[in-house]
Design a protein around this motif. Sequence first.
Motif, short mmCIF file in Angstrom:
data_model
loop_
_atom_site.label_atom_id
_atom_site.label_comp_id
_atom_site.label_asym_id
_atom_site.label_seq_id
_atom_site.Cartn_x
_atom_site.Cartn_y
_atom_site.Cartn_z
N UNK A 63 0.89 -1.17 0.00
CA UNK A 63 0.00 0.00 0.00
C UNK A 63 0.91 1.21 0.00
N UNK A 64 1.05 1.81 -1.14
CA UNK A 64 2.01 2.91 -1.26
C UNK A 64 1.35 4.25 -0.91
N UNK A 65 2.19 5.17 -0.42
CA UNK A 65 1.67 6.52 -0.17
C UNK A 65 1.34 7.18 -1.50
N UNK A 66 0.22 7.90 -1.53
CA UNK A 66 -0.09 8.63 -2.76
C UNK A 66 0.87 9.81 -2.89
N UNK A 67 1.30 10.13 -4.10
CA UNK A 67 2.24 11.25 -4.26
C UNK A 67 1.59 12.59 -3.89
N UNK A 68 2.41 13.49 -3.36
CA UNK A 68 1.96 14.85 -3.08
C UNK A 68 3.07 15.79 -3.55
N UNK A 69 2.86 17.08 -3.39
CA UNK A 69 3.92 18.02 -3.78
C UNK A 69 5.16 17.83 -2.92
N UNK A 70 4.93 17.42 -1.67
CA UNK A 70 6.07 17.20 -0.75
C UNK A 70 6.71 15.83 -0.97
N UNK A 71 5.87 14.88 -1.33
CA UNK A 71 6.35 13.49 -1.53
C UNK A 71 6.23 13.17 -3.02
N UNK A 72 7.18 13.69 -3.79
CA UNK A 72 7.02 13.64 -5.25
C UNK A 72 8.01 12.69 -5.93
N UNK A 73 8.23 11.54 -5.28
CA UNK A 73 9.09 10.53 -5.90
C UNK A 73 8.44 10.02 -7.19
N UNK A 74 9.27 9.64 -8.14
CA UNK A 74 8.74 9.01 -9.36
C UNK A 74 8.08 7.68 -8.99
N UNK B 281 -2.99 2.96 -5.64
CA UNK B 281 -1.64 2.70 -5.10
C UNK B 281 -1.58 1.46 -4.20
N UNK B 282 -2.60 0.57 -4.34
CA UNK B 282 -2.56 -0.71 -3.62
C UNK B 282 -2.32 -1.81 -4.66
N UNK B 283 -1.11 -2.30 -4.73
CA UNK B 283 -0.74 -3.24 -5.80
C UNK B 283 0.10 -4.39 -5.24
N UNK B 284 0.20 -5.44 -6.07
CA UNK B 284 1.09 -6.55 -5.69
C UNK B 284 2.28 -6.55 -6.63
N UNK B 285 3.47 -6.50 -6.02
CA UNK B 285 4.70 -6.54 -6.82
C UNK B 285 5.13 -7.99 -6.99
N UNK B 286 5.41 -8.36 -8.23
CA UNK B 286 5.92 -9.71 -8.49
C UNK B 286 7.43 -9.55 -8.74
N UNK B 287 8.20 -10.13 -7.84
CA UNK B 287 9.65 -9.87 -7.88
C UNK B 287 10.41 -11.16 -8.17
N UNK B 288 11.26 -11.11 -9.17
CA UNK B 288 12.07 -12.28 -9.53
C UNK B 288 13.52 -12.08 -9.14
N UNK B 289 14.21 -13.20 -8.94
CA UNK B 289 15.64 -13.09 -8.63
C UNK B 289 16.42 -13.75 -9.74
N UNK B 290 17.45 -13.05 -10.22
CA UNK B 290 18.42 -13.67 -11.13
C UNK B 290 19.74 -13.58 -10.40
N UNK B 291 20.09 -14.69 -9.78
CA UNK B 291 21.28 -14.67 -8.91
C UNK B 291 21.15 -13.51 -7.92
N UNK B 292 22.09 -12.52 -7.92
CA UNK B 292 22.05 -11.46 -6.89
C UNK B 292 21.16 -10.29 -7.29
#
Length: 339
Positions: free
Chosen positions: A132-143, A180-191
């Motif tokens: 559950x990610x924070x919604x972007x704001x002018x103060x929290x403007x990460x890509x 902004x409520x999503x599931x991340x599918x994360x894979x590993x390729x070695x490190x």
Amino acid sequence: MSSYNIVFLPLNKKVKVKSGISLLEAASQAGIIINSVCGGDGICGRCKMIVKRGKVNSRTSALLTREEIRNGVVLACAAYVESDVVVEIPGETLAEEKIVVDQDAQRFRALRSGITQRQFAKSPLVFKIFLKLDRPTLENNLADSQRIQRMIEKRAGISAIQTGLKILQQLPVVLRKNDFAVTAVVGRRRDIAELIDIEGGDTADRNYAAVVDVGTTTVVVHLIDVVKMTTIDAQACFNSQVVYGREVTSRIIAGEKKGAAVLQEKIIADINQLISALVLRNEISLKDITFVVCAGNAIMTHFLLGLPADNIRRNPYIAASIEPSPFRAAEVGIKINPR
Ligand code: FES
């Protein structure tokens, strides 16, 4: 090119094939496993069939008696389809082995009392995290990509994660569509970790793997619930590369003559067919199978990946690779989550 209908008796299996194909290949396409010990070189005489109706172009062979020829017996590997055909497969021509899905597991269970059990850490090749990610704001403007990557790094204890262009292109839409409520599918390729997919809402409880035993004779796929780390089902079939011989050496020679791709196509078709049977039976989506782990001897893994295996049978016996990296299943032709 015209195509013809072939009926195999007494199994009553039907298949439509291209003109000029051998009866041995047609049987393989119909899912029938034949005793083709020499891999279709016309020298073992184990692939006899009786043509009941229709026309085949059949090579003469010293392995057939005059009476057999009079009765329509042909070597399936040397008889090429030229019309709709009805053929009978004598019992001795059919491969006899029965597939025991759990054979190796049973052997290991029997050994278990004598071996030290080792606990493996649960560290699947692909894992899912609901965020559950924070919604972007002018103060929290990460890509968007930094916002999700930082959260994954924090939650999964990963030091660096990369995201492919395809996912990056979808990310802004999927995030906003799902508040902004999503599931991340994360894979590993070695490190290296990679955000391989992004799904709306919480799908973290739907993560499956296919674990494949790529045997010379049989192929077994186990369906694993990655969240619970349990096997939920298994399915087996004969390795249809048998059409190129029962021994691996005949198959390597076939690969040298026809190209590594022909052997790869056979094993990939077997794996895909087993996976789709498991998916149907267990009512899960192919997309939720996020990775495949395959085990086999060096020759089988070469065939699986479409690598030339020729050098393995010649002095100084060199493999193309004995420890290949993880690849995308789609690159190999295995149909699961396309990412
Ligand atoms: Fe060996 Fe046909 S003669 S497969």
